[in-house]
Scaffold this motif. Sequence first.
Motif, mmCIF file in Angstrom:
data_model
loop_
_atom_site.group_PDB
_atom_site.id
_atom_site.type_symbol
_atom_site.label_atom_id
_atom_site.label_comp_id
_atom_site.label_asym_id
_atom_site.label_seq_id
_atom_site.Cartn_x
_atom_site.Cartn_y
_atom_site.Cartn_z
ATOM 1 N N LYS A 450 5.909 -3.282 -7.484
ATOM 2 C CA LYS A 450 5.556 -1.920 -7.101
ATOM 3 C C LYS A 450 4.539 -1.372 -8.089
ATOM 4 N N ASN A 455 -6.262 3.723 -7.479
ATOM 5 C CA ASN A 455 -6.440 2.484 -6.716
ATOM 6 C C ASN A 455 -7.873 2.310 -6.253
ATOM 7 N N THR A 462 -2.529 -3.631 -3.240
ATOM 8 C CA THR A 462 -2.016 -3.379 -1.891
ATOM 9 C C THR A 462 -2.783 -4.109 -0.803
ATOM 10 N N ARG A 469 -2.078 6.642 -5.439
ATOM 11 C CA ARG A 469 -0.714 6.665 -4.920
ATOM 12 C C ARG A 469 0.146 7.395 -5.943
ATOM 13 N N ALA A 475 3.297 -3.518 -3.685
ATOM 14 C CA ALA A 475 2.009 -4.191 -3.618
ATOM 15 C C ALA A 475 2.084 -5.272 -2.553
#
Length: 838
Positions: A450, A455, A462, A469, A475
């Motif tokens: 996680k 990002n 991901t 996020r 992920a």
Amino acid sequence: MSLRLRAVTLTLALALATLGRPASAEELNAGRSARARGAVAISVGYTSACAVLKDRTVRCWGTNEFGQLGTGQLDITGMKPTDPASETIHQPAPVAGLNDAISVSVGRVLACALVSNGTVRCWGAGGTLGDGTLEDRPAPVTVLTSAGTPLWGAKALSVGAGHACAVVASGDVYCWGSSSERQLGDGTATDRLFAQRVTGTHRFTDVVAGDVHTCGLRSDGQVWCWGGNLKNQLGDFSGTSSGLPKRVPEIANARSLAAGATHTCATLASGTLECWGDTYAQSTGRDETCTAVTDSDGGVIGCRGVYGNQKKVADPRLTQVKSVSAGTNFSCALLAGGAVHCWGSNDLRAIDMGGPAPRHPNVVPLTDTIALASGGSSSCALDAKGDVRCWGANLSGELGDGTDAPRGPDTAYLVPLGKPVLGAKALSSGGAGFTCQVNANGDGANGRLKCWGLNASGQLGTGATSAPRLTPGYAAIFPGGEWPLTVDSGNAFSCSLTQRGRVLCWGNGTLGALGNGVLGVQTAPASVTGLGDVQQVATGGDHACAVLADGAVKCWGHNVFGQLGDGSTTQRNTPVPVFIEAGKPLDGAVQVALGAYHGCALKADGTLRCWGYNGYGALGTGNTTNTVYASATPVLAGRAVAVSAGWYHTAVLLDDGRVQTFGYNGFGELGDNTTTTRLSPVLTTDSGCAHAVTVTGAALVSGCNQVATAVCAADAYCCATSWDATCVSETASLGVGRAVALSATGGHSTCAILGNGALTCWGANDLGQLGDGSSVNRATPFRATPAVGVSQVSTERAHVCAARSGAPQLGCWGANAQGQVGDGTTTPRSTPVWVTSF
């Protein structure tokens, strides 16, 4: 209700003569330098088991209702497949924050490890751990004495059903936990939350714990026992419990001991074996008619002369016995040639394919065994290759085979111990405002990793770039049925070591940091090329390095200051070896730590080699000269057991719990109560305290050393560094807990986890990253952070995250502009925000 055998500590080069003492430095280094997968020590409890790997990390499997697997989480059993897509059985889980274990011992509701600095760390049921609390601890805590100081100098360790004991350097035994049958040996039936000295002047070399009894082996070969005696497990055939040690009559020249639930066995110098206690025919290997021993009223109090007799060899086939292990009501012996014999209760195939209990020793179809451990109704054998095979009841997955079906030794299961990982981080904070953590409770649909925060470069893994996020989320699933064991994050990328020993990276690779030859952004985990068998991976600013199975180090990425250690300043998009000089690769490495532009490798002998940018002294060599080879060797005050690198500084954990730092110190990140940059290692404030005693309220403290006394106020302790004692604030030093783990990665602050589970931090605090509720920089360790039971910590430029036992388990604080704290906001936090959605 069985116990376990005292954990057997062996490197592959050792004979079983090491039983009853910790391995020497040479032996430990030999074990580390082997660097192959496998175990060096094993222990089996009631429904769980643990193994010490060659890198001195510990992995456990089985039941976990009290946290006795040490994973940092409760109620996770190591018996179920967790990756159905690859049909791979879940590997035994790493014990959180433990990377320097010598041996491990598993009981019914707790487990403990003896670590290289002579302290003991335990995890599991509250009230049994010696940490002074009644709180369940799913991650290791340090055993303390009633003075609040760690129990130092431990050299042998054993865990019972609800109590544990350790032999210290003086030959004294200290015990803690349950004392229902006075098994702690202090003459009382009082449970002890701290380690309490066993009464008497004996000089013991080993100790073993049964369910409610304890036995010690003295240096002269005598055996003395104390505690419950309903089944005559104390060996005196009185049936009467004893709160003080009593000699087992007629036993001399004993070499090693084992304790089952209610029986005890000793191997003698002659290579023969003697056992006593319940159940005679089952646990002692006799096939004779018992001659009852009665008391004055005619009551049977023993079976002297046959099963419980110390005068006869248990069985003529049991000669050249090297060691013995004991389960609930069965025993196993390891002979000199590596053969294994077991006898006693055969419930659920603890001994063979089934059928009646063999009172004579039954040959187990195993070869090349060098160590045995038994507990409950299961056993495990360690062979010369480091493989562990287990058989027996398997009530809660203690065989590690992903089922709860019993196995006989003919189908003993090869436990998939996986890759040894030193300096592993399952929690990491990235420089560009993001955080990742390996989620041990992941599922096949979502994986185990996680991440949250920024990002823009795909650093959350991901599969796409996105807006930040603000709360933890999964992920992408790793390719090929792999899953992460660790994660480490750089500026805007992360790398993870998988259970198959491969390294996968993702995020911003424009400077080669992803190690696969592709420059640019990769939004999902992809394999680094050309590494082979990896033991550890670490990330710096825009570069990364991996420690290989043979002790070599390879690095890749940005290299403008020589931070790859390959003798050049050329960017490398795939891994290249680190050299100590031209043509001579670095070897013997067990851990690597990277700063913004420098790196340091910890070697098996406890020394460091550093390379790269040295403008602020981060290499610790007394000068500011950069080096493109791993040739810089800072002079330390002791043997290093871990290293962590900040942006321009380095922190080293020594084997006695002290911390040394060097490099840039403009924010107080060295913790020496100055802001003076240091080109050579210095001790953090009070890290040199030779002996410390916690003081509650104003009190007169004596015993800091032989003559010193001091009066200390509340929340302070007495510290003696020579013949003088001073009072030191608990909140402005490392304190009595001593450090067991460090994090200085990526920023201008440093944090240490203490042996009592407390967290202390120092250095830059402009965005609240020290978690003390202020924005004031701290030049000394400051323990205002309200975090206890901490097992992992990760620091980055301006935010910190910590994992702890209990719920909630994950907390972050500091900068939060990208949501890296994970609380659903972008508000900076100067105190920990415990993330509940993880």
